[in-house]
Write an enzyme that holds these catalytic residues in place. Structure first.
Site, short mmCIF file in Angstrom:
data_model
loop_
_atom_site.label_atom_id
_atom_site.label_comp_id
_atom_site.label_asym_id
_atom_site.label_seq_id
_atom_site.Cartn_x
_atom_site.Cartn_y
_atom_site.Cartn_z
N GLU B 15 74.72 88.38 37.43
CA GLU B 15 76.12 88.61 37.78
C GLU B 15 77.08 87.59 37.22
OE1 GLU B 15 77.14 88.19 41.84
OE2 GLU B 15 75.31 87.13 42.31
N ASP B 127 68.01 85.52 47.42
CA ASP B 127 67.30 85.80 46.16
C ASP B 127 66.32 84.65 45.93
OD1 ASP B 127 66.50 86.99 43.84
OD2 ASP B 127 68.25 86.41 42.67
#
Lengths: 359, 227
Positions: B15, B127
């Protein structure tokens, strides 16, 4: 149209110059299908791919009704597949069947038929994992060697890569799959069944009525995702829309946007994690146009190759079972009829697949 | 004279773009979140500002608590930019195959300890995988808090542990048992809340994947409701 075209087999197969014909049977869920492939000198040619789908009049898939459908159509589908291929059962070298994952009653129709054919015609039997078949047929028609695989269907949502002759699940849904999310929402919102009209899902049709987005929960955990919160919130919003076509359209538009963005994000993360150069979209939901366009744009963004499996082999079908059965057959992965027992919860990462390179 | 390059793109994450730059003679990393072509403009804006804001807040809290994370230096929410301390080293995911079994045990213990301390602050990583752990000269450093958040829900903590074990399973399946044992032991020693509950939830999450053996799933779920 794939029939009659030859595809080079890129996975590892022993070199034999004999002609091999495999018949595959699919019956895991709503589809009963029979496909036939021919193998010669490293090339595979799909000869036929006939299927019949059970379509519920109301509600979702009822396993017993789907079972009844399969029983009723089995012999005519089989006959048509053989006719189209111009073959008799005697000329077939092996019978492949999807033994899971899927719905028990449905799976048993295919397994029962396969066991009978194998016994009566004295043919080797090859049990096939349905999920692996989706992937193998996608790899065959795309020509991809080592892709990040996005497998989305009514029963599965997972990101898969190949490692050490196995398929590894890098990410998957922690609760419900994408196809299930769309179908359940459509049913609860009163816009389905039918779930698919002329290749378009009810949620896609409904989304065209909307003109703006509403906030909905977005849940991504690393490479995993969760759709259940999104489903609950979308159903609540759909109830609030109470009959307004435009408001319901906004819910569908947003639901689709959030659900697909989540999937693309976990794919991006897997791409970064593994450094692979190809994205392969397989499974029933792979036919969705918006989803395909999102994957196309992300592939362009990262400069990697992308392939969306064409609708004729993206959904459940017998051809993919035949082809995967062929790979198993060439590696001697045959079984006796009494060993071919359905496995409703057959995960694709359970087994070693000898046709995969040892990378 | 050629103009001096101010920032060099060193990697593109899922991202954000990561640049290497210099600030007052110190090497820094500039993490810039970028708009994605598959998202509508509304979604892009929402993503960029909220994720930047949360990431910066969490990084500074963990850094202040003495955990080994890169120090945040400058934050610009509007443009989705965070400037961080540069951590030089290699990602564990790239070198896990070359680690000795002692090194694997040490890493597992360290990560169990890190997760326990982070969770004790009510923070989850979101994550927590081998790719987000760097082996530097100073030891292991956990990076990329882009999906991190605040929560009291042990579900989030359990998912962190689950993701780490899953990534070990995907990268080096042969060490997953030893890794799991040492990570959870060290987690239990250092987590301030009820560690047993978190570990039970980890086992439950594993069975939630599609097509896990029904009996295994039932036995774990039953335990949860009987307790």
């Amino acid at each position: 149209m794939l029939l009659g075209k030859s595809f080079k087999v890129l996975v590892r197969v022993p070199s034999i110059d004999k002609r091999v014909v495999v018949l595959g049977i699919e019956s895991t869920s709503h589809t009963f299908g029979v496909g036939i492939v021919e193998y010669h000198n490293g090339y595979v040619t799909p000869l036929s791919n006939v299927l019949s789908q059970y379509k519920p009049e109301k509600g979702g898939i009822h396993p017993r009704e789907s079972f009844t459908h399969h029983v009723n159509v089995a012999s005519s589908v089989l006959k048509k597949a053989l006719e189209e291929a111009g073959l008799t059962l005697g000329e077939v070298d092996a019978i492949a069947v999807a033994i899971g994952p899927g719905l028990g009653p449905c799976l048993r129709v295919g397994a029962g038929l396969a066991r009978f054919l194998a016994t009566y015609y004295e043919k080797p039997l090859v049990p096939v994992n349905h999920a692996v078949a989706h992937i193998e047929i996608g790899k065959l028609v795309s020509g991809f060697q080592d892709p990040v695989i996005v497998y989305v269907s009514g029963g599965n949502t997972m990101i898969v890569v190949e490692k050490l002759s196995r398929y590894r699940v890098v990410g998957e849904t922690l609760d419900i799959p994408l196809g299930n999310l769309l179908d359940t929402f459509a049913r609860e919102a009163g816009i389905a069944p039918p779930y698919v009209i002329q290749g378009k899902h009810a949620v896609d049709i409904c989304a065209e009525w909307g003109d703006s987005y509403i906030p909905l929960p977005y849940t991504v955990k690393g490479c995993d995702l969760s759709y259940s919160g999104l489903l609950t919130a979308a159903i609540r919003e759909a109830r609030k829309a109470s009959g307004s076509k435009k408001l319901l359209g906004n819910v569908c538009k947003s639901l689709r946007e959030v659900a697909f963005n989540m999937l693309v994000e976990v794919t991006e993360r897997t791409l970064m994690l593994t450094g692979k150069g190809e994205i392969l979209l397989v499974g029933g939901v792979a036919s969705n146009e918006l989803l395909r366009s999102k994957f196309e744009s992300i592939a362009k963004f990262y400069n990697v190759a992308y392939y969306g499996t064409p609708p004729e082999v993206a959904g459940d079908n017998g051809l993919m079972i035949a082809y995967t059965g062929l790979l198993g057959f060439l590696h001697g992965k045959t079984a006796r009829p009494e060993e071919v027992i359905v496995k409703q919860r057959f995960r694709l990462d359970e087994e070693v697949y000898p046709w995969l390179a040892n990378k | 004279m050629a103009s001096k390059q101010v920032a060099v793109l060193i990697s593109r994450g899922a991202e954000a773009e990561i640049y290497l730059s210099e600030l007052a003679g110190v090497k820094v990393v500039v993490k810039k979140r970028v708009a994605k072509p598959y998202r509508t403009p509304e979604f892009n804006r929402l993503f960029i500002t909220t994720r930047t804001k949360i990431e910066a807040k969490i990084l500074s809290e963990l850094y202040d608590a003495g955990l080994s994370v890169p120090a945040p230096i400058i934050v610009d929410e509007e443009h989705g930019v965070i400037v961080l301390e540069y951590v030089e080293g290699e990602r564990l995911s790239d070198i896990i195959d070359s680690l000795s079994s002692e090194e694997v045990v040490k890493a597992a213990e360290y990560l169990g300890d890190f997760a326990a301390k982070m969770h004790s602050l009510g923070i989850y990583h979101g994550d927590f995988t081998l790719a987000n752990v760097i082996l530097s000269k100073k030891g292991l450093v956990v990076i990329d808090f882009g999906l991190a958040g605040y929560s009291d829900d042990i579900e989030e903590y359990a998912i962190d542990l689950h993701l780490m074990l899953r990534s070990v399973h995907a990268m080096r399946p042969s060490v997953v048992d030893a890794f799991s044992k040492h990570m959870t032991d060290s987690y239990m020693r250092n987590y301030k809340g009820n560690g047993v509950e978190v570990l039970k939830r980890v086992a439950e999450i594993r069975t939630r994947g599609r097509y896990i053996d029904k009996e295994l799933r039932k036995s774990i779920m039953r335990e949860r409701y009987v307790d």
